[in-house]
Design an enzyme around this catalytic site. Structure first.
Site, PDB file in Angstrom:
ATOM      1  N   LYS A   1       0.755  47.394  -7.198  1.00 27.70           N
ATOM      2  CA  LYS A   1       0.930  46.679  -8.455  1.00 27.70           C
ATOM      3  C   LYS A   1       1.578  45.336  -8.201  1.00 27.70           C
ATOM      4  O   LYS A   1       2.298  45.229  -7.224  1.00 27.70           O
ATOM      5  CB  LYS A   1       1.765  47.474  -9.434  1.00 27.70           C
ATOM      6  CG  LYS A   1       2.920  48.324  -8.894  1.00 27.70           C
ATOM      7  CD  LYS A   1       3.972  47.767  -7.996  1.00 27.70           C
ATOM      8  CE  LYS A   1       4.793  46.620  -8.428  1.00 27.70           C
ATOM      9  NZ  LYS A   1       5.871  46.283  -7.455  1.00 27.70           N
TER      10      LYS A   1
ATOM     11  N   ARG B   1       9.752  39.872  -1.388  1.00 32.52           N
ATOM     12  CA  ARG B   1      10.030  39.535  -2.793  1.00 32.52           C
ATOM     13  C   ARG B   1      10.734  38.192  -2.951  1.00 32.52           C
ATOM     14  O   ARG B   1      10.807  37.652  -4.060  1.00 32.52           O
ATOM     15  CB  ARG B   1      10.865  40.653  -3.431  1.00 32.52           C
ATOM     16  CG  ARG B   1      10.084  41.949  -3.572  1.00 32.52           C
ATOM     17  CD  ARG B   1      10.994  43.150  -3.689  1.00 32.52           C
ATOM     18  NE  ARG B   1      10.238  44.403  -3.687  1.00 32.52           N
ATOM     19  CZ  ARG B   1       9.736  44.982  -2.592  1.00 32.52           C
ATOM     20  NH1 ARG B   1       9.905  44.431  -1.400  1.00 32.52           N
ATOM     21  NH2 ARG B   1       9.060  46.111  -2.679  1.00 32.52           N
TER      22      ARG B   1
ATOM     23  N   TYR C   1      21.063  49.023 -10.424  1.00 32.17           N
ATOM     24  CA  TYR C   1      19.827  49.783 -10.553  1.00 32.17           C
ATOM     25  C   TYR C   1      19.700  50.335 -11.973  1.00 32.17           C
ATOM     26  O   TYR C   1      20.545  51.111 -12.424  1.00 32.17           O
ATOM     27  CB  TYR C   1      19.792  50.925  -9.535  1.00 32.17           C
ATOM     28  CG  TYR C   1      18.419  51.530  -9.421  1.00 32.17           C
ATOM     29  CD1 TYR C   1      17.436  50.900  -8.662  1.00 32.17           C
ATOM     30  CD2 TYR C   1      18.086  52.684 -10.091  1.00 32.17           C
ATOM     31  CE1 TYR C   1      16.160  51.423  -8.583  1.00 32.17           C
ATOM     32  CE2 TYR C   1      16.812  53.216 -10.019  1.00 32.17           C
ATOM     33  CZ  TYR C   1      15.852  52.578  -9.262  1.00 32.17           C
ATOM     34  OH  TYR C   1      14.588  53.092  -9.187  1.00 32.17           O
TER      35      TYR C   1
ATOM     36  N   LEU D   1       4.299  53.834   4.438  1.00 25.73           N
ATOM     37  CA  LEU D   1       4.893  54.778   5.386  1.00 25.73           C
ATOM     38  C   LEU D   1       5.677  55.873   4.660  1.00 25.73           C
ATOM     39  O   LEU D   1       5.580  57.051   4.994  1.00 25.73           O
ATOM     40  CB  LEU D   1       5.825  53.988   6.318  1.00 25.73           C
ATOM     41  CG  LEU D   1       6.254  54.637   7.618  1.00 25.73           C
ATOM     42  CD1 LEU D   1       5.062  55.062   8.442  1.00 25.73           C
ATOM     43  CD2 LEU D   1       7.124  53.656   8.407  1.00 25.73           C
TER      44      LEU D   1
ATOM     45  N   ASP E   1       7.277  41.440  -9.182  1.00 21.11           N
ATOM     46  CA  ASP E   1       7.661  42.692  -8.541  1.00 21.11           C
ATOM     47  C   ASP E   1       8.099  43.751  -9.550  1.00 21.11           C
ATOM     48  O   ASP E   1       7.756  44.921  -9.405  1.00 21.11           O
ATOM     49  CB  ASP E   1       8.787  42.452  -7.532  1.00 21.11           C
ATOM     50  CG  ASP E   1       9.039  43.696  -6.695  1.00 21.11           C
ATOM     51  OD1 ASP E   1       8.071  44.193  -6.078  1.00 21.11           O
ATOM     52  OD2 ASP E   1      10.176  44.205  -6.676  1.00 21.11           O
TER      53      ASP E   1
HETATM   54  N1  LIG Z   1       4.118  51.302  -6.578  1.00 25.49           N
HETATM   55  C1  LIG Z   1       5.378  51.294  -6.147  1.00 25.49           C
HETATM   56  O1  LIG Z   1       6.198  52.146  -6.542  1.00 25.49           O
HETATM   57  C2  LIG Z   1       5.812  50.254  -5.168  1.00 25.49           C
HETATM   58  C3  LIG Z   1       7.055  50.341  -4.561  1.00 25.49           C
HETATM   59  C4  LIG Z   1       7.397  49.379  -3.604  1.00 25.49           C
HETATM   60  C5  LIG Z   1       6.495  48.363  -3.321  1.00 25.49           C
HETATM   61  N2  LIG Z   1       5.315  48.284  -3.960  1.00 25.49           N
HETATM   62  C6  LIG Z   1       4.332  47.218  -3.677  1.00 25.49           C
HETATM   63  O2  LIG Z   1       3.825  47.455  -2.370  1.00 25.49           O
HETATM   64  C7  LIG Z   1       3.599  46.227  -1.690  1.00 25.49           C
HETATM   65  C8  LIG Z   1       4.406  46.245  -0.398  1.00 25.49           C
HETATM   66  O3  LIG Z   1       5.785  46.412  -0.678  1.00 25.49           O
HETATM   67  P1  LIG Z   1       6.803  46.922   0.458  1.00 25.49           P
HETATM   68  O4  LIG Z   1       8.137  46.981  -0.151  1.00 25.49           O
HETATM   69  O5  LIG Z   1       6.281  48.149   1.104  1.00 25.49           O
HETATM   70  O6  LIG Z   1       6.753  45.664   1.449  1.00 25.49           O
HETATM   71  P2  LIG Z   1       6.701  45.534   3.032  1.00 25.49           P
HETATM   72  O7  LIG Z   1       7.303  46.735   3.698  1.00 25.49           O
HETATM   73  O8  LIG Z   1       7.247  44.191   3.358  1.00 25.49           O
HETATM   74  O9  LIG Z   1       5.143  45.598   3.352  1.00 25.49           O
HETATM   75  C9  LIG Z   1       4.249  44.539   3.184  1.00 25.49           C
HETATM   76  C10 LIG Z   1       3.224  44.623   4.309  1.00 25.49           C
HETATM   77  O10 LIG Z   1       2.296  43.587   4.132  1.00 25.49           O
HETATM   78  C11 LIG Z   1       1.812  43.158   5.400  1.00 25.49           C
HETATM   79  N3  LIG Z   1       1.800  41.690   5.427  1.00 25.49           N
HETATM   80  C12 LIG Z   1       0.699  40.918   5.570  1.00 25.49           C
HETATM   81  N4  LIG Z   1       0.999  39.625   5.565  1.00 25.49           N
HETATM   82  C13 LIG Z   1       2.342  39.555   5.418  1.00 25.49           C
HETATM   83  C14 LIG Z   1       3.251  38.465   5.369  1.00 25.49           C
HETATM   84  N5  LIG Z   1       2.840  37.184   5.454  1.00 25.49           N
HETATM   85  N6  LIG Z   1       4.552  38.743   5.241  1.00 25.49           N
HETATM   86  C15 LIG Z   1       4.983  40.020   5.132  1.00 25.49           C
HETATM   87  N7  LIG Z   1       4.158  41.094   5.175  1.00 25.49           N
HETATM   88  C16 LIG Z   1       2.845  40.867   5.319  1.00 25.49           C
HETATM   89  C17 LIG Z   1       2.723  43.757   6.449  1.00 25.49           C
HETATM   90  O11 LIG Z   1       1.988  44.729   7.148  1.00 25.49           O
HETATM   91  P3  LIG Z   1       1.436  44.467   8.660  1.00 25.49           P
HETATM   92  O12 LIG Z   1       2.479  43.655   9.354  1.00 25.49           O
HETATM   93  O13 LIG Z   1       1.257  45.823   9.176  1.00 25.49           O
HETATM   94  O14 LIG Z   1       0.160  43.733   8.532  1.00 25.49           O
HETATM   95  C18 LIG Z   1       3.836  44.426   5.676  1.00 25.49           C
HETATM   96  O15 LIG Z   1       4.220  45.655   6.253  1.00 25.49           O
HETATM   97  C19 LIG Z   1       3.970  45.115  -2.681  1.00 25.49           C
HETATM   98  O16 LIG Z   1       2.796  44.714  -3.376  1.00 25.49           O
HETATM   99  C20 LIG Z   1       4.920  45.811  -3.653  1.00 25.49           C
HETATM  100  O17 LIG Z   1       4.881  45.240  -4.944  1.00 25.49           O
HETATM  101  C21 LIG Z   1       4.951  49.230  -4.852  1.00 25.49           C
END
Ligand SMILES: NC(=O)c1ccc[n+]([C@@H]2O[C@H](COP(=O)([O-])OP(=O)(O)OC[C@H]3O[C@@H](n4cnc5c(N)ncnc54)[C@H](OP(=O)(O)O)[C@@H]3O)[C@@H](O)[C@H]2O)c1
Length: 322
Positions: A94, A162, A231, A15, A174
């Site tokens: 990642k 996490r 941080y 988002l 993470d």
């Molecule tokens: N590259 C970067 O800079 C960066 C930064 C932050 C995070 N990340 C990565 O992005 C991914 C998501 O991180 P985020 O911080 O955005 O997390 P988040 O908001 O919790 O999003 C995870 C999404 O996964 C889905 N999901 C499916 N099964 C789930 C379960 N059992 N429990 C919780 N969520 C579940 C949900 O979407 P629905 O409910 O819509 O299905 C949820 O919105 C992770 O792999 C993280 O390592 C990368």
């Protein structure tokens, strides 16, 4: 033609960061979004003017060429595999997977099908690291002897993915992948784990911080990561003549002027850059003209990161003091 991307999961990162980048770039469009909750998916779809569906529905759509997969790491394997089997290119968050056996299987599958599979380590697309690596190669620091790097973030809210061992939570997966991948990028893929310690939270069942020493070819890398610390987001590469320090190493804002300070007071110069746009654009460009040799090389580096994650886990777990 613009790459039509389906977003699999209404994640925060989708988002805030990747969805807006997909919408902003001329070479990509957000075709559809999938969520477990129809209400949340519909809300996300309104923000990006796209279709809303569920995970399997997204993979069945003909108007989706590629999938962006921001699920918790413990779900990366299952859904990346499903997306590849459905014939989609995949940009997965990642690390590619928490373990190397899964990563190898996905890499083989993507290569066998001629599909692009990339993991979203966005910092690798920022030119500040390219400048540092070139300086290392040009001998600007003398003979390089060590890297010291840290990525630590404050505590996350209770219930965050996490902190859930079933979703492969924890600091190593993470955060630890960042300095590990940086060490590979700057010092090569021949590094091995000399020692490591992960401090686990016995109540949550995940590791919250870690230290890792990698070594190879007369070079050592001391890496730290902490989920629940101050941080910190920086590194120093030291040679036998001088060192360079990089601030805001992994998550620089788009308008941040890189600070590449040499130990003698001079600076290396790199431009500000939006690494989110750069990462997404690189994925779109790879999908537009897949190149098997290039993708094989990239996947080998991703798999190597997961091998190092495995080796760190094997090196030692210590319960946190109560
Ligand atoms: N590259 C970067 O800079 C960066 C930064 C932050 C995070 N990340 C990565 O992005 C991914 C998501 O991180 P985020 O911080 O955005 O997390 P988040 O908001 O919790 O999003 C995870 C999404 O996964 C889905 N999901 C499916 N099964 C789930 C379960 N059992 N429990 C919780 N969520 C579940 C949900 O979407 P629905 O409910 O819509 O299905 C949820 O919105 C992770 O792999 C993280 O390592 C990368």
């Amino acid at each position: 033609m613009s790459l039509r991307v389906g977003v699999l999961g209404c994640a925060d990162i989708a988002l805030r960061r990747i969805g807006p980048a997909l919408a902003a770039l001329p070479e990509t469009t957000v075709a559809a979004v999938a969520g477990r909750s129809p209400g949340r998916a519909a809300e996300f779809a309104r923000a990006f003017d796209c279709a809303a569906t569920d995970y399997s529905g997204l993979l069945a759509r003909d108007d989706v060429d590629a999938v962006y997969l921001p699920l918790p790491p413990g779900l990366h394997f299952t859904w990346t595999r499903a997306a590849l089997l459905a014939g989609k290119h995949v940009l997965v968050e990642k690390p590619l997977t928490p373990t190397s056996a899964e990563a190898r299987e996905l890499a083989d599958l993507a290569l066998a099908r001629g599909l692009v599979l990339r993991e979203n380590f966005m910092f690798l697309h920022h030119r500040q690291h390219h400048v540092v690596r070139q300086a290392v190669r040009d001998g600007v620091l003398g003979a390089v002897r060590s890297l010291s790097a840290e990525f630590s973030i404050p505590p996350r809210p209770d219930g965050d993915i996490r902190y859930d061992p079933a979703l492969a939570g924890g600091a190593l997966v993470d955060l630890g992948g960042y300095p590990i991948r940086l060490a590979q990028y700057l010092l090569g893929d021949g590094l091995t784990v000399l020692g490591a310690e992960l401090t686990t939270d016995p109540d949550r069942g995940v590791d919250l911080r870690g230290v890792v020493t990698l070594a190879g070819d007369g070079v050592t890398a001391d890496l730290r990561f902490h989920l629940g610390g101050a941080y910190t987001n920086e590194y120093t590469v030291a040679g036998d003549r001088r060192s360079v320090h990089v601030a805001r190493a992994f998550t620089p804002p788009a308008d941040f002027e890189p600070e590449l300070r040499l130990s003698d007071g001079e600076r290396l110069v790199a431009p500000a850059q939006d690494q989110v746009l750069a990462a997404v654009a690189a994925f779109a460009s790879a999908c537009a003209a897949p190149n098997a040799r290039r993708e094989r090389g990239r996947l080998a580096r991703s798999v190597r990161t997961t091998e190092l994650l495995d080796a760190v886990r094997g090196a030692g777990l210590t319960p946190a003091p109560r």
